[in-house]
Motif scaffolding. Structure first.
Motif, PDB file in Angstrom:
ATOM      1  N   GLU A  70       0.842  -1.199   0.000  1.00 46.53           N
ATOM      2  CA  GLU A  70       0.000   0.000   0.000  1.00 46.53           C
ATOM      3  C   GLU A  70       0.877   1.249   0.000  1.00 46.53           C
ATOM      4  N   ARG A  71       0.430   2.262  -0.749  1.00 46.88           N
ATOM      5  CA  ARG A  71       1.202   3.502  -0.892  1.00 46.88           C
ATOM      6  C   ARG A  71       0.282   4.720  -0.791  1.00 46.88           C
ATOM      7  N   GLY A  72      -0.521   4.751   0.274  1.00 48.08           N
ATOM      8  CA  GLY A  72      -1.451   5.843   0.476  1.00 48.08           C
ATOM      9  C   GLY A  72      -2.833   5.516  -0.041  1.00 48.08           C
ATOM     10  N   SER A  73      -3.767   6.464   0.137  1.00 42.40           N
ATOM     11  CA  SER A  73      -5.165   6.177  -0.201  1.00 42.40           C
ATOM     12  C   SER A  73      -5.940   7.392  -0.686  1.00 42.40           C
ATOM     13  N   ALA A  74      -5.290   8.539  -0.920  1.00 44.81           N
ATOM     14  CA  ALA A  74      -6.028   9.768  -1.244  1.00 44.81           C
ATOM     15  C   ALA A  74      -6.781   9.687  -2.555  1.00 44.81           C
ATOM     16  N   ALA A  75      -6.347   8.843  -3.486  1.00 36.51           N
ATOM     17  CA  ALA A  75      -7.014   8.727  -4.788  1.00 36.51           C
ATOM     18  C   ALA A  75      -7.804   7.432  -4.925  1.00 36.51           C
ATOM     19  N   LEU A  76      -8.095   6.771  -3.813  1.00 34.77           N
ATOM     20  CA  LEU A  76      -8.783   5.479  -3.858  1.00 34.77           C
ATOM     21  C   LEU A  76     -10.201   5.643  -3.316  1.00 34.77           C
ATOM     22  N   PRO A  77     -11.212   5.652  -4.190  1.00 37.11           N
ATOM     23  CA  PRO A  77     -12.583   5.926  -3.739  1.00 37.11           C
ATOM     24  C   PRO A  77     -13.067   5.004  -2.629  1.00 37.11           C
ATOM     25  N   GLN A  78     -12.685   3.733  -2.660  1.00 39.04           N
ATOM     26  CA  GLN A  78     -13.159   2.790  -1.661  1.00 39.04           C
ATOM     27  C   GLN A  78     -12.500   2.988  -0.299  1.00 39.04           C
ATOM     28  N   LYS A  79     -11.483   3.873  -0.258  1.00 35.75           N
ATOM     29  CA  LYS A  79     -10.773   4.120   1.010  1.00 35.75           C
ATOM     30  C   LYS A  79     -10.881   5.586   1.453  1.00 35.75           C
ATOM     31  N   ARG A  80     -11.951   6.251   1.024  1.00 37.91           N
ATOM     32  CA  ARG A  80     -12.123   7.669   1.358  1.00 37.91           C
ATOM     33  C   ARG A  80     -12.131   7.885   2.876  1.00 37.91           C
ATOM     34  N   ASP A  81     -12.873   7.086   3.605  1.00 37.52           N
ATOM     35  CA  ASP A  81     -12.947   7.255   5.063  1.00 37.52           C
ATOM     36  C   ASP A  81     -11.606   6.968   5.719  1.00 37.52           C
ATOM     37  N   LEU A  82     -10.927   5.932   5.229  1.00 34.54           N
ATOM     38  CA  LEU A  82      -9.612   5.598   5.778  1.00 34.54           C
ATOM     39  C   LEU A  82      -8.643   6.743   5.544  1.00 34.54           C
ATOM     40  N   PHE A  83      -8.645   7.325   4.330  1.00 36.49           N
ATOM     41  CA  PHE A  83      -7.750   8.439   4.067  1.00 36.49           C
ATOM     42  C   PHE A  83      -7.979   9.561   5.070  1.00 36.49           C
ATOM     43  N   ARG A  84      -9.214   9.869   5.350  1.00 40.39           N
ATOM     44  CA  ARG A  84      -9.497  11.004   6.232  1.00 40.39           C
ATOM     45  C   ARG A  84      -9.032  10.719   7.666  1.00 40.39           C
ATOM     46  N   GLN A  85      -9.183   9.499   8.104  1.00 34.19           N
ATOM     47  CA  GLN A  85      -8.641   9.136   9.412  1.00 34.19           C
ATOM     48  C   GLN A  85      -7.119   9.265   9.418  1.00 34.19           C
ATOM     49  N   GLN A  86      -6.481   8.763   8.373  1.00 30.25           N
ATOM     50  CA  GLN A  86      -5.019   8.815   8.298  1.00 30.25           C
ATOM     51  C   GLN A  86      -4.516  10.250   8.183  1.00 30.25           C
ATOM     52  N   PHE A  87      -5.230  11.084   7.437  1.00 23.49           N
ATOM     53  CA  PHE A  87      -4.777  12.458   7.309  1.00 23.49           C
ATOM     54  C   PHE A  87      -4.888  13.207   8.632  1.00 23.49           C
ATOM     55  N   GLU A  88      -5.908  12.937   9.404  1.00 21.12           N
ATOM     56  CA  GLU A  88      -6.028  13.591  10.705  1.00 21.12           C
ATOM     57  C   GLU A  88      -4.849  13.214  11.596  1.00 21.12           C
ATOM     58  N   LEU A  89      -4.377  11.974  11.491  1.00 15.86           N
ATOM     59  CA  LEU A  89      -3.175  11.574  12.227  1.00 15.86           C
ATOM     60  C   LEU A  89      -1.968  12.348  11.728  1.00 15.86           C
ATOM     61  N   ALA A  90      -1.821  12.462  10.405  1.00 20.65           N
ATOM     62  CA  ALA A  90      -0.697  13.213   9.835  1.00 20.65           C
ATOM     63  C   ALA A  90      -0.731  14.669  10.289  1.00 20.65           C
ATOM     64  N   LEU A  91      -1.912  15.265  10.308  1.00 17.63           N
ATOM     65  CA  LEU A  91      -2.033  16.663  10.717  1.00 17.63           C
ATOM     66  C   LEU A  91      -1.687  16.825  12.188  1.00 17.63           C
ATOM     67  N   ASP A  92      -2.085  15.877  13.005  1.00 19.65           N
ATOM     68  CA  ASP A  92      -1.738  15.915  14.422  1.00 19.65           C
ATOM     69  C   ASP A  92      -0.225  15.903  14.610  1.00 19.65           C
ATOM     70  N   TYR A  93       0.470  15.035  13.884  1.00 22.39           N
ATOM     71  CA  TYR A  93       1.936  14.994  13.955  1.00 22.39           C
ATOM     72  C   TYR A  93       2.546  16.281  13.406  1.00 22.39           C
ATOM     73  N   ALA A  94       1.993  16.783  12.306  1.00 20.99           N
ATOM     74  CA  ALA A  94       2.557  17.988  11.692  1.00 20.99           C
ATOM     75  C   ALA A  94       2.480  19.173  12.642  1.00 20.99           C
ATOM     76  N   VAL A  95       1.362  19.324  13.326  1.00 19.12           N
ATOM     77  CA  VAL A  95       1.221  20.432  14.272  1.00 19.12           C
ATOM     78  C   VAL A  95       2.195  20.259  15.430  1.00 19.12           C
ATOM     79  N   ALA A  96       2.289  19.056  15.967  1.00 12.88           N
ATOM     80  CA  ALA A  96       3.179  18.810  17.105  1.00 12.88           C
ATOM     81  C   ALA A  96       4.641  19.007  16.734  1.00 12.88           C
ATOM     82  N   LEU A  97       5.017  18.642  15.526  1.00 12.60           N
ATOM     83  CA  LEU A  97       6.415  18.719  15.092  1.00 12.60           C
ATOM     84  C   LEU A  97       6.758  20.053  14.425  1.00 12.60           C
ATOM     85  N   ALA A  98       5.782  20.964  14.328  1.00 12.43           N
ATOM     86  CA  ALA A  98       5.970  22.208  13.582  1.00 12.43           C
ATOM     87  C   ALA A  98       6.483  21.896  12.171  1.00 12.43           C
TER      88      ALA A  98
END
Length: 266
Positions: A70-98
């Motif tokens: 697997e190499r991400g999910s942003a362009a995979l229609p069947q994984k739309r919900d999964l992408f959004r969960q994963q992106f929220e995790l990425a955003l949480d790390y991005a904010v914490a790490l500046a």
């Protein structure tokens, strides 16, 4: 003059990940990027980077099960919900790490999946993620990957990326331009740099062939390209996303004229 960031996922593999921050600083780097921070404690990453005095440049959104291909999910229609969960995790790390930039991984569609549906999903997800990232001052990036290293990956050319970015139409969603992937996919590196320069939010480099040090043994004329990048007015970072042939420090000769590989700046 380009500013270079060490990619700590690919360089300094002689030591554990968290020790690579200090090693990169000692080598003369002033910025770092990496692929995925999610298995490490956010506060510990921040501490190690701060102690080393390094700027944080970039990391990727979660890829899913890397070992399973697997190499991400942003362009995979069947994984739309999964992408959004994963992106929220990425955003949480991005904010914490500046961390100011997140590369949003598109994914590999299943055989026979409708490409227009994938593109529409990608655009929709990038708009959604872009609205979340905007108030945090975080830029999102999409990166075309070459079909030799990443067969089947949805985003495979700078021209395709330009069309998707036009549809997204958010100023903080940009192109991650990797010189290595462009050369492996099509060549015409200078031409595509010029043509798509207004879209570029980050640049990466590695040698062709082999994805090793981009030194004089490789087929890309980097002094010319770095001069062109300066001429175009690029004021960002260039990520060194390559696999050293042997020891990381032994392979830094190509960067000595830029003050890297000779020890930490005084």
């Amino acid at each position: 003059m380009p500013r270079f960031a060490a990619n700590l996922s690919m360089m300094f593999q002689e030591m554990p990940f968290l020790e690579r921050f200090a090693a990169a600083a000692e080598a003369g780097f002033t910025g770092v990027e990496f692929l995925f921070p999610y298995e490490f404690d956010k506060a510990e990453i921040v501490r190690r980077r701060a102690e080393a005095g390094l700027a944080q440049i970039l990391f990727n959104s979660p890829p899913g099960d890397w070992a399973a291909g697997e190499r991400g999910s942003a362009a995979l229609p069947q994984k739309r919900d999964l992408f959004r969960q994963q992106f929220e995790l990425a955003l949480d790390y991005a904010v914490a790490l500046a961390n100011p930039r997140i590369h949003v991984m598109a994914g590999i569609p299943a055989p026979g999946e409708n490409s227009q549906a994938c593109e529409s999903c990608f655009v929709e997800n990038l708009r959604w993620a872009g609205e979340l990232a905007r108030p945090r001052g975080i830029t999102l990036l999409i990166e075309p990957l070459n079909p030799v290293d990443m067969p089947g990956y949805f985003l495979s050319s700078a021209d395709q990326a330009a069309g998707i970015l036009a549809a997204v139409a958010l100023p903080h969603v940009k192109l991650q331009y990797d010189i290595y992937h462009q050369q492996m996919s099509r060549g015409a590196v200078a031409d595509t740099l010029r043509r798509h320069f207004p879209l570029i939010g980050h640049i990466q480099v590695a040698g062709v062939p082999g994805r090793n040090e981009p030194d004089e043994s490789q087929e890309i004329n980097l002094p010319y390209l770095f001069g062109l990048i300066d001429e175009l007015g690029y004021d960002g970072w260039i990520g060194c996303e390559y696999r050293p042939r042997a020891g990381t420090l032994d392979g830094l000769g190509w960067l000595k004229s830029y003050g890297i590989g000779q020890g930490k700046p005084k």
